[in-house]
Scaffold this active site. Structure first.
Site, short mmCIF file in Angstrom:
data_model
loop_
_atom_site.label_atom_id
_atom_site.label_comp_id
_atom_site.label_asym_id
_atom_site.label_seq_id
_atom_site.Cartn_x
_atom_site.Cartn_y
_atom_site.Cartn_z
N ASP A 91 -11.73 2.73 3.13
CA ASP A 91 -12.03 1.29 3.09
C ASP A 91 -13.53 1.05 2.89
O ASP A 91 -13.94 -0.07 2.60
CB ASP A 91 -11.66 0.66 4.45
CG ASP A 91 -10.49 -0.29 4.34
OD1 ASP A 91 -10.16 -0.71 3.22
OD2 ASP A 91 -9.91 -0.61 5.40
N LYS A 110 0.84 -1.21 0.00
CA LYS A 110 0.00 0.00 0.00
C LYS A 110 0.87 1.25 0.00
O LYS A 110 0.62 2.20 -0.75
CB LYS A 110 -0.89 0.03 1.25
CG LYS A 110 -2.17 -0.73 1.10
CD LYS A 110 -2.90 -0.85 2.42
CE LYS A 110 -3.95 -1.94 2.31
NZ LYS A 110 -4.37 -2.49 3.58
N GLN A 165 -5.52 -1.36 9.29
CA GLN A 165 -5.38 -2.70 8.72
C GLN A 165 -6.04 -3.74 9.63
O GLN A 165 -5.82 -3.75 10.84
CB GLN A 165 -3.88 -3.02 8.54
CG GLN A 165 -3.59 -4.35 7.89
CD GLN A 165 -4.01 -4.41 6.43
OE1 GLN A 165 -4.02 -3.39 5.73
NE2 GLN A 165 -4.38 -5.59 5.96
N1 GUN Z 1 -7.20 -6.78 5.59
C1 GUN Z 1 -7.36 -7.52 4.47
N2 GUN Z 1 -8.00 -6.80 3.53
C2 GUN Z 1 -8.26 -5.60 4.07
C3 GUN Z 1 -8.88 -4.41 3.57
O1 GUN Z 1 -9.36 -4.34 2.44
N3 GUN Z 1 -8.94 -3.36 4.44
C4 GUN Z 1 -8.44 -3.44 5.70
N4 GUN Z 1 -8.55 -2.36 6.47
N5 GUN Z 1 -7.84 -4.51 6.19
C5 GUN Z 1 -7.75 -5.58 5.36
#
Ligand code: GUN
Length: 309
Positions: A130, A63, A107
């Site tokens: 998100d 990311k 996350q």
């Molecule tokens: N963990 C796995 N996929 C995601 C996601 O799309 N967003 C977040 N915040 N955590 C994740």
């Protein structure tokens, strides 16, 4: 730029999510440059990682790399696994209050002693890139403007690359998670599809799947969907990423038995390199959309096909 649809020997077309993500990343980069001019600063995404989960470390590293490559500012908070819920809520509150932060991503999963729902709900909906807060989910249900969850948005975008207008298509989503299944069903509905939301308790799942023009398994069960579940010519968007051991070697497989499915499918995403790379691409798009909306600017032109489609 490489092609998103490539022919396979079976006669099916592969949907290349890496090429798709590169195209969407490029659009986000153009949008970020336009916004930087208007805002006098780069759009900024804050990522919060608590603990040492290895898969999360990989996601977060990717990311950060792709945020910076798209010309955005990446703000990173790595906290120890023992971080208290209170301290995490305090950090999110500070990021909410910081006018230089456009998007906040905490996350998941979080350590068991932290209430993940409470933390997600504390994110300002204007910065919820998100799309996981109740406000964002409610906006999706109502068809109101708001930030949409990234992985399901990526699924819809890939299906549109394969098929164009999705109006009238029969879609079967398997899995009812908040992160993928439920929002995917609503996003395909928004595309005028007829949607079935199937799950682990669905009776005769194979028969339900056989009616799908577009099949979207998101259950996390390696190769659960067999080739004879797939209608000839159907589009398969495989959200599963499962690590399996075979002959002492680890490899990644989807929720679909790919070698069987490719004999029936018209279009299919591989694993890895299908849906996976699209999640971060849509996160970059959402960060630009959040930056524009917070500043009262219209959505950058480079994103109108992606967000408006
Ligand atoms: N963990 C796995 N996929 C995601 C996601 O799309 N967003 C977040 N915040 N955590 C994740």
């Amino acid at each position: 730029m490489s092609e998103i649809l490539t022919p396979h020997d079976s006669g099916a077309m592969l949907i290349d999510g890496k090429a798709g993500a590169a195209a969407v990343d490029a659009a986000a980069r153009a949008a970020a440059a336009e916004l930087a001019g208007a805002l006098g600063r780069q759009p900024a995404l804050a990522v919060v990682l608590v603990g040492e989960d290895p898969a999360s470390q990989v996601y977060v590293r990717n990311k950060i790399r792709r945020t910076e490559a798209a010309g955005m500012r990446s703000i990173e908070h790595r906290l120890p696994a023992e971080t208290t819920e209170h301290d995490l809520l305090t950090l999110v509150a500070a990021l909410n209050a910081d006018d230089g932060v456009d998007g906040i991503l905490v996350q998941l999963p979080l350590p068991a002693h932290i209430d993940a729902r409470l933390v997600v709900e504390s994110i300002d909906p204007a910065k919820d890139v998100d799309g996981l807060t109740a406000r964002s989910a409610g906006a999706l249900v109502q068809g109101a403007p708001g930030l949409r969850p990234c992985t399901p948005s990526g699924c819809v975008w890939l299906a549109r690359q394969a098929l164009g207008d999705l109006t009238g298509k029969s879609v079967v989503v398997i899995g009812r998670s908040i992160l993928v299944g439920k929002p995917a069903a609503l996003l395909f509905l928004e595309q005028n599809c007829t949607v079935t939301l199937a799950h682990s308790r669905t009776a005769d799942l194979a028969k339900v799947c056989a009616g799908a023009d577009i099949l979207v398994p998101a259950v996390g069960r390696p190769e659960m969907v067999r080739g004879d579940w797939i209608k000839p010519g159907a589009t398969v968007i495989d959200v599963g990423i499962n690590r399996v051991e075979a002959d002492g070697k680890a490899r990644l497989v989807g929720d679909v038995a790919f070698d069987e499915a490719i004999e029936s499918a018209g279009f299919i995403t591989p694993v890895p390199g299908g849906v996976g790379p699209m999640t971060i691409a849509m996160l970059l798009v959402n960060t630009c959309a959040a930056a524009a909306a917070r500043a009262g600017l219209s959505t950058p032109n480079a994103l109108s096909d992606i967000l408006g489609g």
